[in-house]
Design an enzyme around this catalytic site. Structure first.
Site, mmCIF file in Angstrom:
data_model
loop_
_atom_site.group_PDB
_atom_site.id
_atom_site.type_symbol
_atom_site.label_atom_id
_atom_site.label_comp_id
_atom_site.label_asym_id
_atom_site.label_seq_id
_atom_site.Cartn_x
_atom_site.Cartn_y
_atom_site.Cartn_z
ATOM 1 N N ASP A 45 91.762 -66.902 108.472
ATOM 2 C CA ASP A 45 92.261 -68.287 108.336
ATOM 3 C C ASP A 45 91.808 -69.248 109.437
ATOM 4 O O ASP A 45 92.607 -70.084 109.913
ATOM 5 C CB ASP A 45 93.791 -68.284 108.256
ATOM 6 N N GLU A 97 93.944 -69.122 103.835
ATOM 7 C CA GLU A 97 95.252 -69.300 103.189
ATOM 8 C C GLU A 97 95.239 -70.623 102.426
ATOM 9 O O GLU A 97 94.795 -71.643 102.960
ATOM 10 C CB GLU A 97 96.373 -69.319 104.234
ATOM 11 N N LYS A 125 93.690 -66.437 99.805
ATOM 12 C CA LYS A 125 95.003 -65.766 99.696
ATOM 13 C C LYS A 125 96.117 -66.806 99.631
ATOM 14 O O LYS A 125 96.101 -67.792 100.374
ATOM 15 C CB LYS A 125 95.201 -64.810 100.879
ATOM 16 N N CYS A 152 99.738 -64.780 110.140
ATOM 17 C CA CYS A 152 98.791 -64.170 109.195
ATOM 18 C C CYS A 152 98.065 -62.952 109.756
ATOM 19 O O CYS A 152 97.737 -62.032 109.003
ATOM 20 C CB CYS A 152 97.809 -65.224 108.697
HETATM 21 N N1 TIU Z 1 97.237 -68.351 108.836
HETATM 22 C C1 TIU Z 1 98.499 -68.407 109.258
HETATM 23 O O1 TIU Z 1 98.857 -67.804 110.250
HETATM 24 N N2 TIU Z 1 99.377 -69.229 108.552
HETATM 25 C C2 TIU Z 1 100.454 -69.874 109.114
HETATM 26 O O2 TIU Z 1 101.191 -70.556 108.422
HETATM 27 N N3 TIU Z 1 100.611 -69.730 110.464
HETATM 28 C C3 TIU Z 1 101.540 -70.346 111.240
HETATM 29 O O3 TIU Z 1 101.638 -70.012 112.411
HETATM 30 N N4 TIU Z 1 102.298 -71.297 110.725
#
Ligand code: TIU
Length: 233
Positions: free
Chosen positions: A25, A73, A130, A163
């Site tokens: 991500d 994401e 994802k 994530c």
């Molecule tokens: N990629 C991921 O970690 N998504 C999140 O929403 N992370 C946060 O720390 N919010």
């Protein structure tokens, strides 16, 4: 041929042919202002330090022929893959799907949803889209790993306690061995970065291993030099 990385809680041994570098991500939505990370109230500048060491790891992995897999994401434009529990949190004017300076927040196909230029995937590298925090939930990630004979994951990206953690936990339960590169993962919360990494390696490596990228690169370099020596002249 196996390589060994000095790591917590004990050395991580891997076979390059069955190992993938997984980059979680590294999207504008999390790393740059105006995206999902910022709408959640975070200071996204805290993630900038991840980019230079991760870029070095990515370039080295490509040079030695390691499998590279990126994840993103996000959600389909009609939000049909976004559960209400995720959609209804936060400021109603800045929710997933709301318009932002980099396009609709966390929506596939939007500029903000894509991976930052510094770490852009090559055309032959797998990108897993994802809907959740983990890379296995609602994706073909597990099938893609199995098809490639991958059993070990070198995990990087953001954010460490969300994530990265969810993916490592999912992978660990499925039998994958995960090495998390400490300086190639990042959090909006320094204390979560420290504790998140500690939680992975605690209890004898309850979820996996943790090492700095320099230790992983040193192990890769040894292997690549060996491989070069084995090339017939
Ligand atoms: N990629 C991921 O970690 N998504 C999140 O929403 N992370 C946060 O720390 N919010």
């Amino acid at each position: 041929m196996t390589s060994t990385v000095p790591a917590e809680p004990y050395p991580f041994t891997f076979d390059q042919a069955s190992t993938a570098l997984v980059i979680i991500d590294m999207q504008r939505d999390f790393v740059e202002p105006g995206g999902f990370g910022e709408t959640l109230g975070n200071d996204v500048s805290l993630l900038a330090a991840v980019v230079p060491p991760l870029r070095t790891v990515l370039e080295t992995a490509r040079a030695v022929g390691l499998t590279v897999i990126h994840t993103r994401e996000g959600h389909v434009p009609d939000l049909s893959d976004c559960p209400p529990a995720k959609l209804n949190r936060g400021d109603p004017t800045k929710r997933i799907g709301s318009p932002g300076p980099k396009g609709r927040i966390l929506i596939r196909g939007e500029y903000g949803h894509d991976i930052i230029d510094e770490l852009a995937p090559l055309p032959d590298e797998l990108v897993i889209d994802k809907p959740g925090k983990g890379s296995f939930h609602g994706t073909t990630f597990g099938a893609e790993l199995a098809a490639r004979g991958i059993t070990s994951l070198v995990v990087t990206g953001v954010t460490t306690e969300v994530c990265v953690h969810t993916t490592v936990r999912e992978a660990n339960d499925r039998g994958y061995e995960c090495l998390v590169l400490s300086d190639c993962t990042g959090s909006y919360f320094p204390e979560f970065q420290r504790v998140g990494l500690a939680m992975i390696a605690a209890q004898g490596g309850i979820f996996g291993w943790v090492a700095p990228s320099a230790a992983f690169l040193a192990a890769l370099n040894v292997e690549s030099e060996t491989a070069l020596e084995e090339v017939p002249s």
